[in-house]
Design a protein around this motif. Structure first.
Motif, PDB file in Angstrom:
ATOM      1  N   ARG A 107       0.837  -1.209   0.000  1.00  0.00           N
ATOM      2  CA  ARG A 107       0.000   0.000   0.000  1.00  0.00           C
ATOM      3  C   ARG A 107       0.867   1.252   0.000  1.00  0.00           C
ATOM      4  O   ARG A 107       0.623   2.198  -0.753  1.00  0.00           O
ATOM      5  CB  ARG A 107      -0.930  -0.021   1.219  1.00  0.00           C
ATOM      6  CG  ARG A 107      -1.925   1.123   1.211  1.00  0.00           C
ATOM      7  CD  ARG A 107      -2.891   1.068   2.375  1.00  0.00           C
ATOM      8  NE  ARG A 107      -2.207   1.253   3.646  1.00  0.00           N
ATOM      9  CZ  ARG A 107      -2.116   0.333   4.604  1.00  0.00           C
ATOM     10  NH1 ARG A 107      -2.671  -0.842   4.447  1.00  0.00           N
ATOM     11  NH2 ARG A 107      -1.481   0.586   5.717  1.00  0.00           N
ATOM     12  N   ILE A 108       1.893   1.264   0.824  1.00  0.00           N
ATOM     13  CA  ILE A 108       2.793   2.425   0.881  1.00  0.00           C
ATOM     14  C   ILE A 108       3.522   2.606  -0.447  1.00  0.00           C
ATOM     15  O   ILE A 108       3.613   3.717  -0.965  1.00  0.00           O
ATOM     16  CB  ILE A 108       3.783   2.269   2.050  1.00  0.00           C
ATOM     17  CG1 ILE A 108       3.033   2.396   3.381  1.00  0.00           C
ATOM     18  CG2 ILE A 108       4.912   3.287   1.969  1.00  0.00           C
ATOM     19  CD1 ILE A 108       3.853   2.000   4.590  1.00  0.00           C
ATOM     20  N   ALA A 109       4.016   1.497  -1.011  1.00  0.00           N
ATOM     21  CA  ALA A 109       4.739   1.583  -2.285  1.00  0.00           C
ATOM     22  C   ALA A 109       3.834   2.110  -3.395  1.00  0.00           C
ATOM     23  O   ALA A 109       4.231   2.993  -4.175  1.00  0.00           O
ATOM     24  CB  ALA A 109       5.304   0.212  -2.659  1.00  0.00           C
ATOM     25  N   LEU A 110       2.625   1.593  -3.472  1.00  0.00           N
ATOM     26  CA  LEU A 110       1.689   2.069  -4.500  1.00  0.00           C
ATOM     27  C   LEU A 110       1.319   3.529  -4.277  1.00  0.00           C
ATOM     28  O   LEU A 110       1.188   4.296  -5.235  1.00  0.00           O
ATOM     29  CB  LEU A 110       0.433   1.194  -4.516  1.00  0.00           C
ATOM     30  CG  LEU A 110       0.628  -0.207  -5.104  1.00  0.00           C
ATOM     31  CD1 LEU A 110      -0.611  -1.051  -4.856  1.00  0.00           C
ATOM     32  CD2 LEU A 110       0.941  -0.129  -6.588  1.00  0.00           C
ATOM     33  N   PHE A 115       1.889   9.158  -5.990  1.00  0.00           N
ATOM     34  CA  PHE A 115       2.319  10.531  -5.722  1.00  0.00           C
ATOM     35  C   PHE A 115       3.370  10.970  -6.741  1.00  0.00           C
ATOM     36  O   PHE A 115       3.315  12.081  -7.275  1.00  0.00           O
ATOM     37  CB  PHE A 115       2.867  10.642  -4.289  1.00  0.00           C
ATOM     38  CG  PHE A 115       3.321  12.022  -3.935  1.00  0.00           C
ATOM     39  CD1 PHE A 115       2.410  13.049  -3.733  1.00  0.00           C
ATOM     40  CD2 PHE A 115       4.678  12.308  -3.812  1.00  0.00           C
ATOM     41  CE1 PHE A 115       2.834  14.329  -3.422  1.00  0.00           C
ATOM     42  CE2 PHE A 115       5.109  13.580  -3.498  1.00  0.00           C
ATOM     43  CZ  PHE A 115       4.188  14.602  -3.298  1.00  0.00           C
ATOM     44  N   TRP A 116       4.315  10.100  -7.034  1.00  0.00           N
ATOM     45  CA  TRP A 116       5.360  10.422  -8.014  1.00  0.00           C
ATOM     46  C   TRP A 116       4.747  10.677  -9.395  1.00  0.00           C
ATOM     47  O   TRP A 116       5.121  11.628 -10.075  1.00  0.00           O
ATOM     48  CB  TRP A 116       6.385   9.288  -8.061  1.00  0.00           C
ATOM     49  CG  TRP A 116       7.463   9.507  -9.066  1.00  0.00           C
ATOM     50  CD1 TRP A 116       8.403  10.486  -9.078  1.00  0.00           C
ATOM     51  CD2 TRP A 116       7.691   8.728 -10.236  1.00  0.00           C
ATOM     52  NE1 TRP A 116       9.222  10.369 -10.181  1.00  0.00           N
ATOM     53  CE2 TRP A 116       8.791   9.274 -10.909  1.00  0.00           C
ATOM     54  CE3 TRP A 116       7.072   7.605 -10.781  1.00  0.00           C
ATOM     55  CZ2 TRP A 116       9.291   8.753 -12.090  1.00  0.00           C
ATOM     56  CZ3 TRP A 116       7.586   7.079 -11.950  1.00  0.00           C
ATOM     57  CH2 TRP A 116       8.678   7.662 -12.593  1.00  0.00           C
ATOM     58  N   GLN A 117       3.803   9.832  -9.807  1.00  0.00           N
ATOM     59  CA  GLN A 117       3.143  10.036 -11.095  1.00  0.00           C
ATOM     60  C   GLN A 117       2.383  11.366 -11.104  1.00  0.00           C
ATOM     61  O   GLN A 117       2.365  12.083 -12.101  1.00  0.00           O
ATOM     62  CB  GLN A 117       2.176   8.878 -11.394  1.00  0.00           C
ATOM     63  CG  GLN A 117       2.841   7.555 -11.677  1.00  0.00           C
ATOM     64  CD  GLN A 117       3.550   7.530 -13.013  1.00  0.00           C
ATOM     65  OE1 GLN A 117       3.375   8.385 -13.871  1.00  0.00           O
ATOM     66  NE2 GLN A 117       4.380   6.513 -13.197  1.00  0.00           N
ATOM     67  N   GLY A 121       3.006  14.983 -13.414  1.00  0.00           N
ATOM     68  CA  GLY A 121       1.960  15.465 -14.302  1.00  0.00           C
ATOM     69  C   GLY A 121       1.188  14.363 -14.993  1.00  0.00           C
ATOM     70  O   GLY A 121       0.380  14.622 -15.874  1.00  0.00           O
ATOM     71  N   ARG A 122       1.407  13.135 -14.601  1.00  0.00           N
ATOM     72  CA  ARG A 122       0.705  12.006 -15.224  1.00  0.00           C
ATOM     73  C   ARG A 122      -0.420  11.565 -14.295  1.00  0.00           C
ATOM     74  O   ARG A 122      -0.347  10.527 -13.652  1.00  0.00           O
ATOM     75  CB  ARG A 122       1.678  10.869 -15.488  1.00  0.00           C
ATOM     76  CG  ARG A 122       2.713  11.239 -16.546  1.00  0.00           C
ATOM     77  CD  ARG A 122       3.665  10.130 -16.758  1.00  0.00           C
ATOM     78  NE  ARG A 122       4.637  10.157 -15.660  1.00  0.00           N
ATOM     79  CZ  ARG A 122       5.936   9.972 -15.812  1.00  0.00           C
ATOM     80  NH1 ARG A 122       6.432   9.707 -16.984  1.00  0.00           N
ATOM     81  NH2 ARG A 122       6.740  10.038 -14.785  1.00  0.00           N
ATOM     82  N   LEU A 128      -4.013   8.043 -10.745  1.00  0.00           N
ATOM     83  CA  LEU A 128      -5.295   7.610 -10.187  1.00  0.00           C
ATOM     84  C   LEU A 128      -5.380   6.091 -10.079  1.00  0.00           C
ATOM     85  O   LEU A 128      -5.922   5.569  -9.100  1.00  0.00           O
ATOM     86  CB  LEU A 128      -6.450   8.154 -11.026  1.00  0.00           C
ATOM     87  CG  LEU A 128      -6.685   9.657 -10.893  1.00  0.00           C
ATOM     88  CD1 LEU A 128      -7.834  10.091 -11.798  1.00  0.00           C
ATOM     89  CD2 LEU A 128      -6.982  10.016  -9.451  1.00  0.00           C
ATOM     90  N   THR A 129      -4.839   5.384 -11.054  1.00  0.00           N
ATOM     91  CA  THR A 129      -4.873   3.918 -11.004  1.00  0.00           C
ATOM     92  C   THR A 129      -4.057   3.404  -9.825  1.00  0.00           C
ATOM     93  O   THR A 129      -4.513   2.544  -9.065  1.00  0.00           O
ATOM     94  CB  THR A 129      -4.326   3.325 -12.318  1.00  0.00           C
ATOM     95  OG1 THR A 129      -5.090   3.832 -13.407  1.00  0.00           O
ATOM     96  CG2 THR A 129      -4.376   1.815 -12.305  1.00  0.00           C
ATOM     97  N   LEU A 130      -2.853   3.942  -9.661  1.00  0.00           N
ATOM     98  CA  LEU A 130      -2.018   3.515  -8.533  1.00  0.00           C
ATOM     99  C   LEU A 130      -2.659   3.879  -7.195  1.00  0.00           C
ATOM    100  O   LEU A 130      -2.625   3.097  -6.244  1.00  0.00           O
ATOM    101  CB  LEU A 130      -0.621   4.137  -8.649  1.00  0.00           C
ATOM    102  CG  LEU A 130       0.254   3.546  -9.768  1.00  0.00           C
ATOM    103  CD1 LEU A 130       1.467   4.429  -9.997  1.00  0.00           C
ATOM    104  CD2 LEU A 130       0.676   2.137  -9.425  1.00  0.00           C
ATOM    105  N   ALA A 131      -3.265   5.055  -7.107  1.00  0.00           N
ATOM    106  CA  ALA A 131      -3.946   5.455  -5.878  1.00  0.00           C
ATOM    107  C   ALA A 131      -5.121   4.520  -5.598  1.00  0.00           C
ATOM    108  O   ALA A 131      -5.371   4.153  -4.444  1.00  0.00           O
ATOM    109  CB  ALA A 131      -4.418   6.906  -5.985  1.00  0.00           C
ATOM    110  N   TRP A 132      -5.831   4.145  -6.655  1.00  0.00           N
ATOM    111  CA  TRP A 132      -6.953   3.219  -6.491  1.00  0.00           C
ATOM    112  C   TRP A 132      -6.471   1.868  -5.933  1.00  0.00           C
ATOM    113  O   TRP A 132      -7.044   1.326  -5.004  1.00  0.00           O
ATOM    114  CB  TRP A 132      -7.672   3.024  -7.827  1.00  0.00           C
ATOM    115  CG  TRP A 132      -8.732   1.958  -7.784  1.00  0.00           C
ATOM    116  CD1 TRP A 132      -8.649   0.699  -8.243  1.00  0.00           C
ATOM    117  CD2 TRP A 132     -10.032   2.078  -7.209  1.00  0.00           C
ATOM    118  NE1 TRP A 132      -9.798   0.012  -8.003  1.00  0.00           N
ATOM    119  CE2 TRP A 132     -10.687   0.852  -7.362  1.00  0.00           C
ATOM    120  CE3 TRP A 132     -10.708   3.118  -6.578  1.00  0.00           C
ATOM    121  CZ2 TRP A 132     -11.974   0.612  -6.915  1.00  0.00           C
ATOM    122  CZ3 TRP A 132     -12.001   2.866  -6.141  1.00  0.00           C
ATOM    123  CH2 TRP A 132     -12.615   1.635  -6.309  1.00  0.00           C
TER     124      TRP A 132
END
Length: 154
Positions: A107-110, A115-117, A121-122, A128-132
């Motif tokens: 969860r932390i890694a994703l 956040f990096w994406q 600017g992506r 959003l996919t990684l946050a999901w």
């Protein structure tokens, strides 16, 4: 016999053992081709040894054998060829207790990747996919015995 002139025998260390094949490392004789040639010839004369090769470049003897290694070592010691040092295995390092479980670490890694994406600017779709995915790994509510007690069976 090419035994050392003094009473001290070269010390051999067991480098590798599999059934029927043993590699002994004799670091003090490394580079001494005469010693390894003589040692291999002496070992080949021991009953139960089918093949022995000296390798002066690496300072080792490779012995192919049917007899137990302890008998071969005893015969080598009797012939004043070398003594085998007892090898004390180093204790395995203990892994520290980690405060995170695998789910929390993922969860932390994703979340960090999201956040990096985002700062790159992506936002759509990578961030959003990684946050999901990170949110989907959020801890589930703890199930307690009290929650099961309210099932209407009172």
């Amino acid at each position: 016999m090419d035994a050392p002139m003094n009473n001290a025998l070269p010390m051999a260390e067991t480098a590798h053992v599999i059934p029927g094949r043993t590699r002994l490392r004799i670091a003090a004789q490394r580079g001494n081709a005469a010693f390894f040639e003589s040692a291999a010839a002496i070992l080949r004369a021991i009953p139960g040894v089918s093949k022995a090769e000296g390798r002066p470049l690496t300072g080792s003897l490779v012995i192919h054998h049917d007899a137990p290694l302890s008998l071969i070592v005893a015969a080598a010691l009797e012939k004043r060829l070398f003594a085998v040092a007892e090898k004390n295995p180093a204790p395995a390092p203990e892994w520290p207790e980690l405060p995170l479980d695998l789910r929390s670490a993922a969860r932390i890694a994703l979340g960090l990747l999201a956040f990096w994406q985002f700062i790159e600017g992506r936002v759509l779709p990578p961030a959003l996919t990684l946050a999901w995915y990170a949110a989907r790994l959020a801890p589930l509510p703890a199930e307690t015995d009290e929650g099961d007690a309210g099932n209407g069976s009172d």
